[in-house]
Scaffold this motif. Structure first.
Motif, PDB file in Angstrom:
ATOM      1  N   GLN A  32       0.568  -0.863   0.025  1.00 54.14           N
ATOM      2  CA  GLN A  32      -0.323  -0.402   0.214  1.00 54.14           C
ATOM      3  C   GLN A  32       0.513   1.405   0.330  1.00 54.14           C
ATOM      4  O   GLN A  32       0.257   2.296  -0.679  1.00 54.14           O
ATOM      5  N   ARG A  33       1.976   0.850   0.714  1.00 53.43           N
ATOM      6  CA  ARG A  33       2.656   2.467   0.720  1.00 53.43           C
ATOM      7  C   ARG A  33       3.402   2.800  -0.846  1.00 53.43           C
ATOM      8  O   ARG A  33       2.752   3.678  -1.017  1.00 53.43           O
ATOM      9  N   PRO A  34       4.119   2.380  -1.382  1.00 53.27           N
ATOM     10  CA  PRO A  34       4.069   2.856  -3.720  1.00 53.27           C
ATOM     11  C   PRO A  34       2.861   3.050  -3.947  1.00 53.27           C
ATOM     12  O   PRO A  34       2.681   3.704  -4.844  1.00 53.27           O
ATOM     13  N   ARG A  35       1.999   2.091  -3.578  1.00 53.82           N
ATOM     14  CA  ARG A  35       0.578   2.724  -3.756  1.00 53.82           C
ATOM     15  C   ARG A  35       0.165   3.594  -3.950  1.00 53.82           C
ATOM     16  O   ARG A  35      -0.135   4.562  -4.977  1.00 53.82           O
ATOM     17  N   LEU A  36       0.108   4.515  -2.439  1.00 55.55           N
ATOM     18  CA  LEU A  36      -0.102   5.696  -2.210  1.00 55.55           C
ATOM     19  C   LEU A  36       1.375   6.864  -2.662  1.00 55.55           C
ATOM     20  O   LEU A  36       0.443   7.602  -3.562  1.00 55.55           O
ATOM     21  N   VAL A  37       2.147   6.833  -2.758  1.00 55.78           N
ATOM     22  CA  VAL A  37       2.877   7.501  -3.615  1.00 55.78           C
ATOM     23  C   VAL A  37       2.947   7.617  -4.682  1.00 55.78           C
ATOM     24  O   VAL A  37       3.250   8.658  -5.158  1.00 55.78           O
ATOM     25  N   LEU A  38       2.919   6.143  -5.484  1.00 51.93           N
ATOM     26  CA  LEU A  38       2.225   6.572  -7.096  1.00 51.93           C
ATOM     27  C   LEU A  38       2.035   7.152  -7.304  1.00 51.93           C
ATOM     28  O   LEU A  38       1.371   8.272  -7.870  1.00 51.93           O
ATOM     29  N   VAL A  88      10.062   6.226  -5.895  1.00 46.83           N
ATOM     30  CA  VAL A  88       9.420   6.665  -7.133  1.00 46.83           C
ATOM     31  C   VAL A  88      10.044   7.996  -6.484  1.00 46.83           C
ATOM     32  O   VAL A  88       9.158   9.138  -7.835  1.00 46.83           O
ATOM     33  N   ASP A  89      10.066   8.988  -5.293  1.00 48.02           N
ATOM     34  CA  ASP A  89       9.796   9.838  -5.486  1.00 48.02           C
ATOM     35  C   ASP A  89      11.527  10.697  -6.349  1.00 48.02           C
ATOM     36  O   ASP A  89      11.504  11.633  -6.179  1.00 48.02           O
ATOM     37  N   GLU A  90      12.341   9.521  -6.165  1.00 51.33           N
ATOM     38  CA  GLU A  90      13.651  10.625  -7.399  1.00 51.33           C
ATOM     39  C   GLU A  90      12.909  10.346  -8.906  1.00 51.33           C
ATOM     40  O   GLU A  90      14.181  11.042  -9.440  1.00 51.33           O
ATOM     41  N   PRO A  93       9.731  13.607  -8.983  1.00 52.17           N
ATOM     42  CA  PRO A  93      10.218  14.520  -8.193  1.00 52.17           C
ATOM     43  C   PRO A  93       8.610  15.698  -7.704  1.00 52.17           C
ATOM     44  O   PRO A  93       8.540  16.216  -6.834  1.00 52.17           O
ATOM     45  N   ASP A  94       7.616  15.279  -8.220  1.00 53.63           N
ATOM     46  CA  ASP A  94       6.490  16.165  -8.630  1.00 53.63           C
ATOM     47  C   ASP A  94       4.992  16.121  -8.100  1.00 53.63           C
ATOM     48  O   ASP A  94       5.327  15.041  -8.461  1.00 53.63           O
ATOM     49  N   PRO A  95       4.760  15.632  -7.020  1.00 54.43           N
ATOM     50  CA  PRO A  95       4.795  17.213  -5.805  1.00 54.43           C
ATOM     51  C   PRO A  95       6.266  16.465  -4.862  1.00 54.43           C
ATOM     52  O   PRO A  95       6.227  14.644  -5.112  1.00 54.43           O
TER      53      PRO A  95
END
Ligand SMILES: N[C@@H](CCC(=O)N[C@@H](CS)C(=O)NCC(=O)O)C(=O)O
Length: 234
Positions: A32-38, A88-90, A93-95
């Protein structure tokens, strides 16, 4: 997107693009963590849900222990939910989901680290042994008290300020499972009313809402998990 959880003997389905894939399981808090971040970054990707009791070969080929989440980017594979989220954040980068200032970023990582060592083990202990286990419940409350105190120090609605950031998303899958548990919230709410208010803010956030699992489905899955009769497709 494969809605159904695929199992041994089933090939990887033909995917439309395949450039970004997440091998997942609908009720896995780590996936669920990467699902949220994506979702927070508005990235399109292909999600392949896997039956973890009868793992498909393509999952075992990508993860030595056949665990989810597995992230695949143009054919290259990365495992471990925290590492995937940072990647994924790298890549996108937006947001941004971390503060720019390296010290502030380190402080966010410290909160996540404390949550991982103090809340998550107690969470699993409580879930597995039932909320009647006072020792486990006390440990869980102690960990959540530290988390609540960190948020208070920020003085903002979320760790990210006015919007959730990486700390909020990385910790949310576990917080969500607490927030939908009536017996656990009966324990938490009187002691940590501000934490309850934070859970409600998170529940109202569009990214969180888009991937939220209902209380009923969480309960159904948990029942199967605890009785060794896991169901994936409800
Ligand atoms: N440390 C890993 C934990 C992942 C994990 O434990 N996933 C569970 C599902 S929630 C899993 O794949 N279990 C299958 C197994 O252990 O065989 C991460 O953060 O990605």
């Amino acid at each position: 997107m494969s809605e159904k959880h695929l199992e041994a003997g089933q090939p990887l389905p033909a995917l439309k693009d395949g450039s970004i894939r997440l091998y997942s399981m609908k009720y896995c808090p780590f996936a669920q963590r990467p699902r949220l971040v994506l979702k927070a970054k508005g990235i399109d990707y292909e999600e392949i849900n896997c039956n973890l009791k009868n793992k498909p070969e393509f999952l075992l080929e990508r993860h030595p222990d056949g665990k989810v989440p597995v992230f695949e980017h143009n054919g290259r594979v990365v495992i471990e939910s925290n590492i995937i989220c940072d990647l994924v954040d790298e890549l996108y980068p937006d947001p941004p989901l971390y503060p720019k200032d390296p010290i502030e970023k380190a402080k966010d990582k410290m909160v996540m680290d404390t949550y991982s060592s103090k809340v998550i083990p107690a969470f699993f202990q409580v879930i597995k042994s039932g909320e009647q286990n006072e020792e486990a419940a006390t440990k869980l409350l102690a960990g959540l008290t530290l988390f609540d105190a960190e948020l208070k120090k920020r003085g903002t609605p979320f760790f990210g300020g006015q919007q959730p950031n990486m700390v909020d998303f990385i910790t949310w899958p576990f917080n969500e499972r607490l927030a939908v548990s009536d017996p656990l919230m009966a324990l938490i709410k009187p002691k940590l009313p501000d934490l309850d208010a934070y859970f409600q803010r998170m529940l109202a956030n569009p990214t969180v809402k888009a991937i939220l699992t209902s209380k009923e489905i969480h309960q159904k899955y948990l029942k199967g998990y605890l009785t060794g009769n896991v169901q994936y497709d409800f």
